[in-house]
Design a protein around this motif. Structure first.
Motif, PDB file in Angstrom:
ATOM      1  N   UNK A 200       0.822  -1.154   0.079  1.00  0.00           N
ATOM      2  CA  UNK A 200       0.032  -0.087   0.001  1.00  0.00           C
ATOM      3  C   UNK A 200       0.986   1.231  -0.235  1.00  0.00           C
ATOM      4  N   UNK A 201       0.539   2.165  -0.692  1.00  0.00           N
ATOM      5  CA  UNK A 201       1.538   3.419  -1.106  1.00  0.00           C
ATOM      6  C   UNK A 201       0.882   4.523  -0.199  1.00  0.00           C
ATOM      7  N   UNK A 202       1.820   5.505   0.245  1.00  0.00           N
ATOM      8  CA  UNK A 202       1.323   6.710   0.749  1.00  0.00           C
ATOM      9  C   UNK A 202       0.171   7.347   0.218  1.00  0.00           C
ATOM     10  N   UNK A 203       0.144   7.255  -0.975  1.00  0.00           N
ATOM     11  CA  UNK A 203      -0.890   7.923  -1.844  1.00  0.00           C
ATOM     12  C   UNK A 203      -2.143   7.267  -1.699  1.00  0.00           C
ATOM     13  N   UNK A 204      -2.263   5.786  -1.275  1.00  0.00           N
ATOM     14  CA  UNK A 204      -3.562   5.310  -0.906  1.00  0.00           C
ATOM     15  C   UNK A 204      -3.926   5.670   0.289  1.00  0.00           C
ATOM     16  N   UNK A 205      -3.437   6.138   1.251  1.00  0.00           N
ATOM     17  CA  UNK A 205      -3.891   6.538   2.490  1.00  0.00           C
ATOM     18  C   UNK A 205      -4.573   8.088   2.351  1.00  0.00           C
ATOM     19  N   UNK A 206      -3.720   8.766   1.519  1.00  0.00           N
ATOM     20  CA  UNK A 206      -4.382   9.922   1.238  1.00  0.00           C
ATOM     21  C   UNK A 206      -5.834  10.052   0.572  1.00  0.00           C
ATOM     22  N   UNK A 207      -6.030   8.914  -0.198  1.00  0.00           N
ATOM     23  CA  UNK A 207      -7.124   8.885  -0.765  1.00  0.00           C
ATOM     24  C   UNK A 207      -8.353   8.296   0.028  1.00  0.00           C
ATOM     25  N   UNK A 208      -7.905   7.463   0.774  1.00  0.00           N
ATOM     26  CA  UNK A 208      -9.256   6.487   1.532  1.00  0.00           C
ATOM     27  C   UNK A 208      -8.784   6.454   3.024  1.00  0.00           C
ATOM     28  N   UNK A 209      -7.839   6.782   3.611  1.00  0.00           N
ATOM     29  CA  UNK A 209      -7.443   6.607   4.917  1.00  0.00           C
ATOM     30  C   UNK A 209      -7.075   5.182   5.369  1.00  0.00           C
ATOM     31  N   UNK A 210      -7.385   4.772   6.545  1.00  0.00           N
ATOM     32  CA  UNK A 210      -6.897   3.715   7.120  1.00  0.00           C
ATOM     33  C   UNK A 210      -7.920   2.722   7.053  1.00  0.00           C
ATOM     34  N   UNK A 211      -7.619   1.212   7.307  1.00  0.00           N
ATOM     35  CA  UNK A 211      -8.934   0.264   7.573  1.00  0.00           C
ATOM     36  C   UNK A 211      -9.400   0.657   8.802  1.00  0.00           C
ATOM     37  N   UNK A 212     -10.629   0.032   9.010  1.00  0.00           N
ATOM     38  CA  UNK A 212     -11.384   0.315  10.068  1.00  0.00           C
ATOM     39  C   UNK A 212     -11.442  -0.777  10.945  1.00  0.00           C
ATOM     40  N   UNK A 213     -10.670  -0.285  12.049  1.00  0.00           N
ATOM     41  CA  UNK A 213     -10.437  -1.469  13.218  1.00  0.00           C
ATOM     42  C   UNK A 213     -11.533  -1.707  13.962  1.00  0.00           C
ATOM     43  N   UNK A 214     -12.647  -1.153  13.777  1.00  0.00           N
ATOM     44  CA  UNK A 214     -14.003  -1.375  14.387  1.00  0.00           C
ATOM     45  C   UNK A 214     -14.602  -2.779  13.956  1.00  0.00           C
ATOM     46  N   UNK A 215     -14.059  -3.196  12.818  1.00  0.00           N
ATOM     47  CA  UNK A 215     -14.889  -4.372  12.249  1.00  0.00           C
ATOM     48  C   UNK A 215     -14.268  -5.598  12.779  1.00  0.00           C
ATOM     49  N   UNK A 216     -13.034  -5.628  13.577  1.00  0.00           N
ATOM     50  CA  UNK A 216     -12.509  -6.904  14.519  1.00  0.00           C
ATOM     51  C   UNK A 216     -11.764  -7.844  13.780  1.00  0.00           C
ATOM     52  N   UNK A 217     -12.599  -8.452  12.760  1.00  0.00           N
ATOM     53  CA  UNK A 217     -12.046  -9.487  12.101  1.00  0.00           C
ATOM     54  C   UNK A 217     -13.087  -9.915  10.798  1.00  0.00           C
ATOM     55  N   UNK A 218     -12.372 -10.277   9.856  1.00  0.00           N
ATOM     56  CA  UNK A 218     -13.077 -10.467   8.356  1.00  0.00           C
ATOM     57  C   UNK A 218     -13.622  -8.976   7.971  1.00  0.00           C
ATOM     58  N   UNK A 219     -13.005  -9.037   6.428  1.00  0.00           N
ATOM     59  CA  UNK A 219     -13.726  -7.938   5.588  1.00  0.00           C
ATOM     60  C   UNK A 219     -12.974  -6.657   5.629  1.00  0.00           C
ATOM     61  N   UNK A 220     -12.246  -6.179   6.713  1.00  0.00           N
ATOM     62  CA  UNK A 220     -11.313  -5.142   6.580  1.00  0.00           C
ATOM     63  C   UNK A 220     -10.784  -4.707   5.429  1.00  0.00           C
ATOM     64  N   UNK A 221     -10.195  -5.841   5.067  1.00  0.00           N
ATOM     65  CA  UNK A 221      -9.114  -5.536   3.866  1.00  0.00           C
ATOM     66  C   UNK A 221      -9.950  -5.563   2.513  1.00  0.00           C
ATOM     67  N   UNK A 222     -11.055  -6.257   2.306  1.00  0.00           N
ATOM     68  CA  UNK A 222     -12.091  -6.144   1.240  1.00  0.00           C
ATOM     69  C   UNK A 222     -12.619  -4.480   1.232  1.00  0.00           C
ATOM     70  N   UNK A 223     -13.139  -4.130   2.511  1.00  0.00           N
ATOM     71  CA  UNK A 223     -13.794  -2.783   2.594  1.00  0.00           C
ATOM     72  C   UNK A 223     -12.529  -1.572   2.191  1.00  0.00           C
ATOM     73  N   UNK A 224     -11.436  -1.910   2.856  1.00  0.00           N
ATOM     74  CA  UNK A 224     -10.248  -0.991   2.388  1.00  0.00           C
ATOM     75  C   UNK A 224      -9.944  -0.867   0.884  1.00  0.00           C
ATOM     76  N   UNK A 225      -9.743  -2.016   0.252  1.00  0.00           N
ATOM     77  CA  UNK A 225      -9.307  -2.025  -0.953  1.00  0.00           C
ATOM     78  C   UNK A 225     -10.347  -1.753  -1.804  1.00  0.00           C
ATOM     79  N   UNK A 226     -11.443  -2.267  -1.548  1.00  0.00           N
ATOM     80  CA  UNK A 226     -12.745  -1.657  -2.532  1.00  0.00           C
ATOM     81  C   UNK A 226     -12.880  -0.115  -2.503  1.00  0.00           C
ATOM     82  N   UNK A 227     -12.971   0.312  -1.066  1.00  0.00           N
ATOM     83  CA  UNK A 227     -13.013   1.847  -1.055  1.00  0.00           C
ATOM     84  C   UNK A 227     -11.848   2.523  -1.722  1.00  0.00           C
ATOM     85  N   UNK A 228     -10.568   1.941  -1.676  1.00  0.00           N
ATOM     86  CA  UNK A 228      -9.709   2.687  -2.508  1.00  0.00           C
ATOM     87  C   UNK A 228      -9.985   2.776  -4.137  1.00  0.00           C
ATOM     88  N   UNK A 229     -10.537   1.616  -4.546  1.00  0.00           N
ATOM     89  CA  UNK A 229     -10.767   1.473  -6.043  1.00  0.00           C
ATOM     90  C   UNK A 229     -11.839   2.735  -6.395  1.00  0.00           C
TER      91      UNK A 229
END
Length: 337
Positions: A200-229
């Protein structure tokens, strides 16, 4: 002519210097899997400092000797942060990625679980890859025996692409996940990827922020990458960058959730992902998804009432967009102390 050659040569030198100057930090989240973590940390720190600036391990309140082993590790590039309680994979990744930015401000981060590691030469392959125009790079993930790891197969959002949409109607999962042939190709653009071997590049965080830690487990990666796209970021699948995932799921019996409380997080977070992916088509898709989820009852004889309680709460919270339910409440729903 000579001036043109000089300019071209200067550009080539500049590009090479830029490539060499790119810093990389690894973020690893762990919880009570010391033996697997040992292999991950050792593999990462076999890479020279020119390839990997630091390894940041988020220890999610492990009680299996993880802390002692990490404290004794001799490489100064290893930074360990121990959480007072288990904040889940999602909480670990958000904490780790934020802290990596604060401490190192790297050009790129690479994230992974405590049972996943780069194959030999993977980090060198990343530094040599063409990353122009990309906010993230997804590695090809395999089991240790060389088979493609299905759970880490990147995908395209079928609700954004006609070919994948109709392919999904005909073939289900195979219609939107990248094909085995893509692992032997030159790479392609994807919309969703896992947090195993994701750069993940520095530019990605500028676009979409960070993963949502409230999710605890499962899906945080999918939501982060889909949000980035969705925000316009480009994710490239790079088959020449390989990772190994020494994972095992549903050990007790195919289709079972162990521990049972995972039923809640899996289905709630999947609803959140489906809603982001499908837009207005979410509601008709829901009519297809919910009956399939109810069929999972057959895998949980003797505990169906608890499964239904967890699934029901997951659906209610997912539809309401509630992303934070204290883990203690989820354990109580599952009947755990």
């Amino acid at each position: 002519m000579r001036a043109g050659k000089q300019e071209k040569g200067a550009r080539a030198v500049s590009e090479e210097q830029t490539r060499k100057a790119e810093s990389l930090v690894a973020v690893v989240v762990t919880h009570n899997r010391l033996e697997k973590l040992k292999a991950v940390v050792t593999r990462l720190l076999e890479s020279p400092a020119a390839e990997l600036q630091a390894v940041l391990v988020i220890d999610n309140a492990s009680c299996d000797g993880t802390g002692d082993w990490l404290a004794a590790y001799p490489d100064p590039r290893l930074l360990v942060v121990t959480s007072a309680e288990n904040i889940g994979g999602a909480g670990g990744f958000e904490t780790g990625m934020r802290l990596a930015t604060e401490r190192f401000d790297p050009d790129w981060m690479v994230v992974m679980d405590d049972d996943a590691r780069p194959a030999p030469g993977a980090l060198a392959a990343f530094h040599g890859a063409d990353k122009a125009g990309c906010e993230a790079i997804a590695a090809a993930v395999y089991f240790p025996d060389g088979r493609i790891c299905e759970m880490n197969r990147p995908s395209r959002n079928p609700f954004w692409h006609g070919r994948e949409f109709f392919g999904t109607l005909l073939r289900g999962r195979g219609g939107f996940h990248i094909a085995p042939d893509d692992y032997r190709g030159a790479g392609r653009r994807v919309d969703v990827s896992s947090f195993v071997g994701l750069f993940v590049s520095r530019a990605a965080f500028a676009l979409v922020g960070y993963p949502d830690g409230r999710l605890f487990v499962y899906g945080e990666d999918g939501l982060f990458t889909l949000g980035l796209s969705k925000a316009g970021g480009r994710i490239r699948f790079a088959p020449d960058i390989a990772f190994e995932h020494d994972c095992s799921t549903f050990q007790a019996r195919p289709g079972q959730f162990r521990p049972l409380w995972k039923v809640y997080y899996y289905h709630r977070n999947l609803l959140l992902l489906y809603r982001m992916a499908a837009g207005w088509m979410f509601w008709p898709a829901l009519l297809v998804v919910l009956p399939k989820w109810l069929l999972k009852l057959r895998h949980h004889p003797g505990e169906r009432a608890v499964f239904l309680r967890l699934l029901g709460r997951a659906v209610i919270d997912g539809l309401r967009g509630r992303r934070h339910r204290p883990h203690g409440e989820v354990l109580a729903l599952a009947g755990d102390s």
